[in-house]
Each structure stands twice: as structure tokens, then as C-alpha cells.
Design an enzyme around this catalytic site. Structure first.
Site: not given
Length: 438
Positions: A122, A152-153, A207, A253, A263, A266
Site C-alpha cells: 500500500t 484488499f485482503l 486503495k 456498521l 491497514c 496507517k
């Protein structure tokens, strides 16, 4: 096809293994000799459901291997993926790209013939161009292109996400690069998975924008949960009521102690830093970061309030330490804020996590580590659920009540129903729902 995956952390190991499951020949590269040695012995350094079996199967089939030799792996590869860490840089929150640029230089020194270099890490907008510049400066006559293929894991469901993704995003700007990426993802292409081809910078921003939006949804429902507690409303009913709107959707939600992991923390900080750099401030994301930091500390206050406003000399039993279930990842977990705050208030902590204990021991001090949920509850004044592991969803309440000094449960993930807890004789405190007092 032949693939070199630079980096055997979470993203690199999962991605490389899944590419080998697609039928490609994959060499995963890492400079850490201990990590490579463990992988070569069949020892998986991270917990991800199903990964150990997938690695074993593909190593046995000869499609997956591990090495420290960057040059040997790169020179044979059609595509080289950069999947190294991009941690937050101290001071300004920007992504630390030193590992990415170091990998680019090593790749440049090793490429032979046309090679597609793909950033899987990323990275902020513009990183791909910098990677391209570094490789060109090192190998002026090298035949290569740079592409972006963000991951996108979800930790705990990473294999499923790779094999059956919502979409695959590829920043690639030539027919040759796009065709190579199509061949890499051929099984998904045949299954009609949407594969979105964009410019390099677009893929990089997608991303960050995706993660920031999801972090915003979490933070929004957490703030609504605070209001629900004040006006005696159940936040789960509110979440369902708005989530059934197709424009909003019900995912992310779920009120709780705030987001963590490798992810969202950061990436939101890095996106904020990028906005400032280009004089396009992202005020919503800035606020999300601030609120999430405050929320974790607020959860410790909730526990203290449940104990009558004071935990000095008391014992707090904690179930769940990782930032989410089905992973051993402790990065930015709410527990790293909550437990020290309780200790600072005078509490003794007894804790248990099904998979995160080894990592937690490196980050938390003076904790009584327990064998299971009931061991943690022995003699405690309050039981706190921080991570919603499945094995915490059907606890024997009668047994817990007999082990605890007081029947007090603070459920920061709302996995139990207040009516059931009242019947079990517990004082029960959750997030965004009316409290139950025994």
C-alpha cells in the site's frame, strides 16, 4: 507464469501462495533468514486460517518456494511484486517507503529481459513513478514496466478474498502490461470477476480511499453508539435501519472499541499526510483518525465506570487481545490502549486470546497470562470482551458467575443480548445499548 514476490509478510505470503494455487510458479523472497528458514521447514510465521495447508500443497507441487536470493528469483520472473512493509513514519504519519525503494533498486540490478514490476504494498500516490525512476536510473537500458496492484485482503479471510474478490484493481498503462496481469489473474477473469484497469496513480489512490471510507463508517457508527447510550436506544437497531438502505449497506456498521490492525490506522494517517502535501486537506479523514484514537482510551473508562468508578486494587479479566478474530495480529489493537490504561488506574489484568498471546507478550507488560476464558475469570472483579472470537460467543455464564467475584461483564463487541444477560444475573455493559444491572 513465473512470479517473484519480494516480502513474505502478511500480504506477500498470502498473495504469493494464492498465485501458486492459480498454477503459477512463485518464488517468495525475504532478507530475514529466520523467516525463510521457517517457511522452508513448513512453519508459517503468521496465523491465517487455511494458509498452512495451501502453502504445504503448493510447495509439494513444486509451484511455491522460498529464498533469500533476490537476484536469482527476479532474473527468472515475468512479474516481480513488491510486497514489503510501508509503516507510518514517526512524526508526520506519512508512509515510510524506504523498504519499497530499496526493493526497487535490488530488482533493477537483477532483471533480465522484459519484466513487469508491480507494487502490491500500500503506497501513496506517485510511488509507482518513483519506483520507475529508481529502476531506470539503476538500469538505463532495462526492459521493464511498473504497475500497481493494491491488495484488499481482510485478515482472517484473506484466502477467500484473494480467490473470490469483489474486484481486482490494476494500474497499468500498456497493452503488454495489462495482458500480463490478465494472465496472472486468469482464473478470476474466467469467473467474470471485475478487473479494473486504471492509470498508475489512480490504482494507488483507490486503495487508500477504500480503507479511509471503511474506517469512516466504523467511526460514524461508534459516535452514533455514544448518542444511543445517552438516549436509551439500541445502536444495533439503528445500524440495521440505516444499513438496509442500499446506498449505505450494513457492512462496517458494528459499534465497538475502534478500528486497529495493519491497514486502517496507517492508511488513514498516510492519506491525511498526502492531502496536506498536495494542499487538499481531508478533514473528514483527519477527524476519523482523531476520534478513533480517543475512542480506545474511552473504552478503558467504560470498564472503570462498570466497576463503580474505581479499579484500584481490582482484577480485570480480558478476553481477546488481537485487533480482530481469526488473526494473531496485534498492530494497533484497541487492547494496547485499554489494558495499559486500566493498569495505570491500579488494576491487575488477567488475559486470554486464542491466537494472539505470543505477540501480545511482546507488547504488554505485567499481565497474568491465562490458559482459557475461565482461567482468566478466576477471582476477577469484572470480565471484559475486547475481541469477538467465536469461542467467546457461547460462554457458560453460570460457570463464569461462579468464578468472578462480582457478576459484571463489559462486552465491547456486543456479542450477547442484554435480556439474556439480565436472566443470567449479570450486570452487563455493552456499546451503544442500554446497560443491564444485576
Amino acid at each position: 507464469m513465473r512470479v517473484a514476490m519480494i516480502g513474505t509478510g502478511y500480504v506477500g505470503l498470502v498473495s504469493g501462495t494464492c498465485f501458486s494455487e492459480f498454477g503459477h510458479t512463485v518464488v517468495c523472497v525475504d532478507k530475514n533468514p529466520d523467516r525463510i528458514g521457517s517457511l522452508q521447514r513448513g512453519e508459517i510465521p503468521i496465523f491465517e486460517p487455511g494458509l498452512d495447508d495451501l502453502v504445504t500443497r503448493n510447495v509439494k507441487a513444486g509451484r511455491l518456494s522460498f529464498t533469500q536470493d533476490v537476484k536469482a528469483a527476479v532474473k527468472e520472473a515475468d512479474a516481480v511484486f513488491i510486497a514489503v512493509g510501508t509503516p507510518s513514519r514517526r512524526g508526520d504519519g506519512e508512509a515510510d517507503l524506504s523498504y519499497v525503494y530499496a526493493a526497487a533498486k535490488e530488482i533493477a540490478e537483477a532483471i533480465e529481459g522484459y519484466t513487469l514490476v508491480v507494487t502490491k504494498s500500500t503506497v501513496p500516490v506517485g510511488t509507482g513513478r518513483q519506483v520507475e525512476r529508481i529502476i531506470r536510473e539503476t538500469r538505463p537500458n532495462g526492459e521493464f514496466e511498473v504497475a500497481s496492484n493494491p491488495e484488499f485482503l481482510r485478515e482472517g479471510a484473506a484466502i477467500e478474498d484473494f480467490m473470490r474478490p469483489d474486484r481486482v484493481v490494476c494500474g497499468a498503462e500498456s497493452d503488454r502490461a495489462r495482458e500480463l496481469l490478465r494472465q496472472l489473474y486468469r482464473p478470476l477473469y474466467l469467473n467474470e470477476t471485475p478487473i479494473l484497469f486504471t492509470a498508475l496513480e489512480t490504482a494507488e489512490l483507490i486503495k487508500y480511499a477504500a480503507n479511509a471510507f471503511l474506517a469512516t463508517k466504523i467511526t460514524f457508527i461508534n459516535e452514533i453508539a455514544d448518542l444511543c447510550e445517552k438516549v436509551n436506544v439500541n445502536v444495533q437497531d439503528v445500524a440495521r435501519g440505516i444499513g438496509l438502505d442500499g446506498r449505505i449497506g450494513g457492512k462496517f456498521l458494528h459499534a465497538g472499541p475502534g478500528y486497529g490492525g495493519s491497514c486502517f490506522p496507517k492508511d488513514t494517517q498516510a492519506l491525511v499526510a498526502t492531502g496536506r502535501k498536495f494542499d487538499a486537506p481531508l478533514r473528514i479523514v483527519e477527524t476519523v483518525v482523531e476520534i478513533n484514537d480517543i475512542r480506545k482510551r474511552r473504552m478503558a473508562e467504560k470498564v472503570i465506570e462498570a466497576c463503580g468508578g474505581n479499579v484500584k486494587g481490582k482484577t480485570v479479566a480480558v478476553l481477546g487481545l488481537t485487533f480482530k478474530p481469526e488473526t494473531d495480529d496485534m498492530r494497533d489493537s484497541p487492547s494496547l490502549e485499554i489494558l495499559p490504561a486500566l493498569q495505570a488506574a491500579g488494576a491487575t489484568i488477567r488475559a486470554f486470546d486464542p491466537e494472539g498471546m505470543n505477540e501480545a507478550k511482546k507488547l504488554l507488560q505485567d499481565i497474568v497470562w491465562c490458559a482459557d476464558s475461565y482461567d482468566a475469570a478466576k477471582g476477577a472483579d469484572v470480565l471484559v470482551i475486547i475481541t469477538e472470537w467465536n469461542q467467546f460467543r457461547a460462554l457458560d455464564m453460570a460457570r463464569l458467575k461462579s468464578l468472578l467475584k462480582q457478576p459484571v461483564l463489559v462486552d465491547l463487541r456486543n456479542i450477547y443480548k442484554p435480556t439474556e444477560m439480565r436472566q443470567a444475573g449479570f450486570s452487563y455493559y455493552s456499546v451503544g445499548r442500554p446497560a443491564v444491572r444485576a
